[in-house]
Each structure stands twice: as C-alpha cells, then as structure tokens.
Design a protein around this motif. Structure first.
Motif, PDB file in Angstrom:
ATOM      1  N   ILE A   1     -29.140  42.762-105.747  1.00 22.78           N
ATOM      2  CA  ILE A   1     -28.914  41.457-106.371  1.00 22.78           C
ATOM      3  C   ILE A   1     -28.164  40.541-105.419  1.00 22.78           C
ATOM      4  CG2 ILE A   1     -27.653  40.303-108.241  1.00 22.78           C
ATOM      5  CD1 ILE A   1     -28.301  42.731-109.996  1.00 22.78           C
ATOM      6  N   SER A   2     -27.188  41.051-104.707  1.00 22.69           N
ATOM      7  CA  SER A   2     -26.431  40.196-103.785  1.00 22.69           C
ATOM      8  C   SER A   2     -27.307  39.751-102.608  1.00 22.69           C
ATOM      9  CB  SER A   2     -25.186  40.912-103.282  1.00 22.69           C
ATOM     10  OG  SER A   2     -25.539  42.022-102.503  1.00 22.69           O
ATOM     11  N   ASP A   3     -28.240  40.606-102.167  1.00 23.47           N
ATOM     12  CA  ASP A   3     -29.166  40.221-101.095  1.00 23.47           C
ATOM     13  C   ASP A   3     -30.117  39.125-101.571  1.00 23.47           C
ATOM     14  OD1 ASP A   3     -28.016  42.006 -99.379  1.00 23.47           O
ATOM     15  OD2 ASP A   3     -29.550  43.567 -99.635  1.00 23.47           O
ATOM     16  N   GLU A   4     -30.582  39.226-102.813  1.00 25.82           N
ATOM     17  CA  GLU A   4     -31.497  38.216-103.364  1.00 25.82           C
ATOM     18  C   GLU A   4     -30.793  36.876-103.513  1.00 25.82           C
ATOM     19  OE1 GLU A   4     -32.975  39.827-106.989  1.00 25.82           O
ATOM     20  OE2 GLU A   4     -34.268  41.287-105.995  1.00 25.82           O
ATOM     21  N   THR A   5     -29.543  36.854-103.914  1.00 26.79           N
ATOM     22  CA  THR A   5     -28.824  35.594-104.062  1.00 26.79           C
ATOM     23  C   THR A   5     -28.561  34.945-102.691  1.00 26.79           C
ATOM     24  OG1 THR A   5     -26.729  36.810-104.111  1.00 26.79           O
ATOM     25  CG2 THR A   5     -27.712  36.226-106.225  1.00 26.79           C
ATOM     26  N   LYS A   6     -28.351  35.766-101.642  1.00 26.78           N
ATOM     27  CA  LYS A   6     -28.159  35.204-100.308  1.00 26.78           C
ATOM     28  C   LYS A   6     -29.448  34.578 -99.799  1.00 26.78           C
ATOM     29  CE  LYS A   6     -24.499  38.326 -98.815  1.00 26.78           C
ATOM     30  NZ  LYS A   6     -24.142  39.406 -97.911  1.00 26.78           N
ATOM     31  N   GLU A   7     -30.602  35.167-100.096  1.00 31.49           N
ATOM     32  CA  GLU A   7     -31.888  34.617 -99.644  1.00 31.49           C
ATOM     33  C   GLU A   7     -32.218  33.318-100.353  1.00 31.49           C
ATOM     34  OE1 GLU A   7     -35.057  37.422 -99.838  1.00 31.49           O
ATOM     35  OE2 GLU A   7     -34.027  38.867 -98.575  1.00 31.49           O
ATOM     36  N   THR A   8     -31.882  33.211-101.614  1.00 30.15           N
ATOM     37  CA  THR A   8     -32.158  31.981-102.356  1.00 30.15           C
ATOM     38  C   THR A   8     -31.245  30.854-101.922  1.00 30.15           C
ATOM     39  OG1 THR A   8     -30.709  32.716-104.114  1.00 30.15           O
ATOM     40  CG2 THR A   8     -33.050  33.159-104.390  1.00 30.15           C
ATOM     41  N   GLU A   9     -30.072  31.157-101.420  1.00 28.99           N
ATOM     42  CA  GLU A   9     -29.154  30.125-100.956  1.00 28.99           C
ATOM     43  C   GLU A   9     -29.596  29.536 -99.627  1.00 28.99           C
ATOM     44  OE1 GLU A   9     -25.301  31.889-100.781  1.00 28.99           O
ATOM     45  OE2 GLU A   9     -25.080  31.978-102.945  1.00 28.99           O
TER      46      GLU A   9
ATOM     47  N   ARG B   1     -26.565  46.528-107.286  1.00 31.22           N
ATOM     48  CA  ARG B   1     -25.646  45.443-106.949  1.00 31.22           C
ATOM     49  C   ARG B   1     -25.930  44.870-105.564  1.00 31.22           C
ATOM     50  NH1 ARG B   1     -20.176  47.839-107.352  1.00 31.22           N
ATOM     51  NH2 ARG B   1     -21.054  49.688-108.279  1.00 31.22           N
TER      52      ARG B   1
END
Length: 184
Positions: free
Chosen positions: A175-183, A172
């Motif tokens: 996944i939350s770190d990856e979504t922050k990088e894509t934003e 979890r």
C-alpha cells in the motif's frame, strides 16, 4: 505450627541414581509378610495372601515376596530397598484393602528415609506472600471442569502467527508503494 519436625532427621533431597532418566528401576527389592495362621489380628493379612498376592506378584516382577508364618505373632510387613534401608510396618487388625494400599505405598517409595528437607539458601526476611507454584495464577474454573474443554484449551490471548504477521507487513509495504507511485 507443629514442632514434630524437630524429631526427624534433616538432610538434602537425594535421588536414587537418577532413576527414571533412562529407564525406571523399582527400588523395592523384597517384601516379607509375617503373619499368624490362627490369630485374629492376622485375618486381613491372610485374606490378602489368599486373594491378592498373586496379582501383586505378577504386577511387580522385580520385587521378591516372602511369606513367613509365625505362631502367636502380630502381622508385620518388612520392606527392603536397594539402598539397604528397611522399613517395618505393623499390620495388626488391618483389612485386606489396607494391606494392599500400604504395599502399593511401599512399592512406590525410593527407600530414602523420611526426613525434614534442608535448603541451601537462607534469608533473615522470609516472604509473606507464600510459595509460588505453577498453579498459583490459574483460573479456578479449571478445578471443576471436564477436559478436554474448548474454552479453557484455547490460548489466553489470540496473538497472530508469524505467517500472518508477514502477510500484514507485505500488505502495508504494498500500500505504501502504491501511494508513492500515485504521488509521482
């Protein structure tokens, strides 16, 4: 409800010197078997002495066995315990198997007299739900099943282990770190 408990002595639960905590000490010190060599009521006692007494003596080396033939007397077992108590048991017309069962019973006793147990607490409003024990809320299928049983042996709820929970937390956070990088 019976009132036979009114004639029993009452007391609190006692243990003979925490027996079995370090090692087990049999509490039966000696057994005296009194019987008649000729009387018909002693036949079961004589049969037990001829066939099973040696096996009993070998399996209970801490218990002394005395044989007392008494002319024209009914057969009697006298059990003496380490705490000084004595128990007399009339064996008139007992079979060999009954004598063996009673002797086993006397060997497993602690010698503390049978008594009505008293409690340290008292209530004016006793429970109507009955007494709880560890088997109160168990499945009734356990009474008739053969063990080991695969269905009854598995845990009631399949909770994830600590390792599985850590892996899930790691996934979890990843996944939350990856979504922050894509934003960004």
């Amino acid at each position: 409800m019976s009132n036979s408990h009114l004639f029993l002595k009452s007391g609190f639960i006692q243990t003979p010197l925490q027996n079995g905590l370090g090692r087990y000490i049999p509490q039966l010190q000696r057994v005296t078997l009194k019987f008649c060599k000729n009387k018909g009521g002693s036949r079961g006692m004589r049969d037990f002495i001829e066939t099973d007494l040696m096996d009993f003596a070998k399996s209970n080396p801490g218990t002394v066995v005395y044989l007392k033939p008494k002319r024209h007397h009914a057969p009697v077992m006298v059990a003496e315990y380490l705490n000084g108590e004595r128990e007399y048991l009339s064996c008139h017309q007992f079979s060999r198997d009954e004598i063996q069962k009673w002797l086993t019973y006397l060997c497993t006793r602690s010698g503390i007299p049978v008594m009505r147990f008293r409690k340290y607490q008292h209530t004016d409003y006793p429970t109507i739900q009955g007494v709880w024990n560890p088997f109160t809320h168990q499945a009734p299928e356990a009474n008739t099943s053969e063990f080991p049983n695969a269905i009854l042996s598995r845990p009631a709820h399949e909770a994830p282990t600590a390792s599985e929970q850590l892996v899930e937390i790691f996934k979890r956070t990843k996944i939350s770190d990856e979504t922050k990088e894509t934003e960004k």
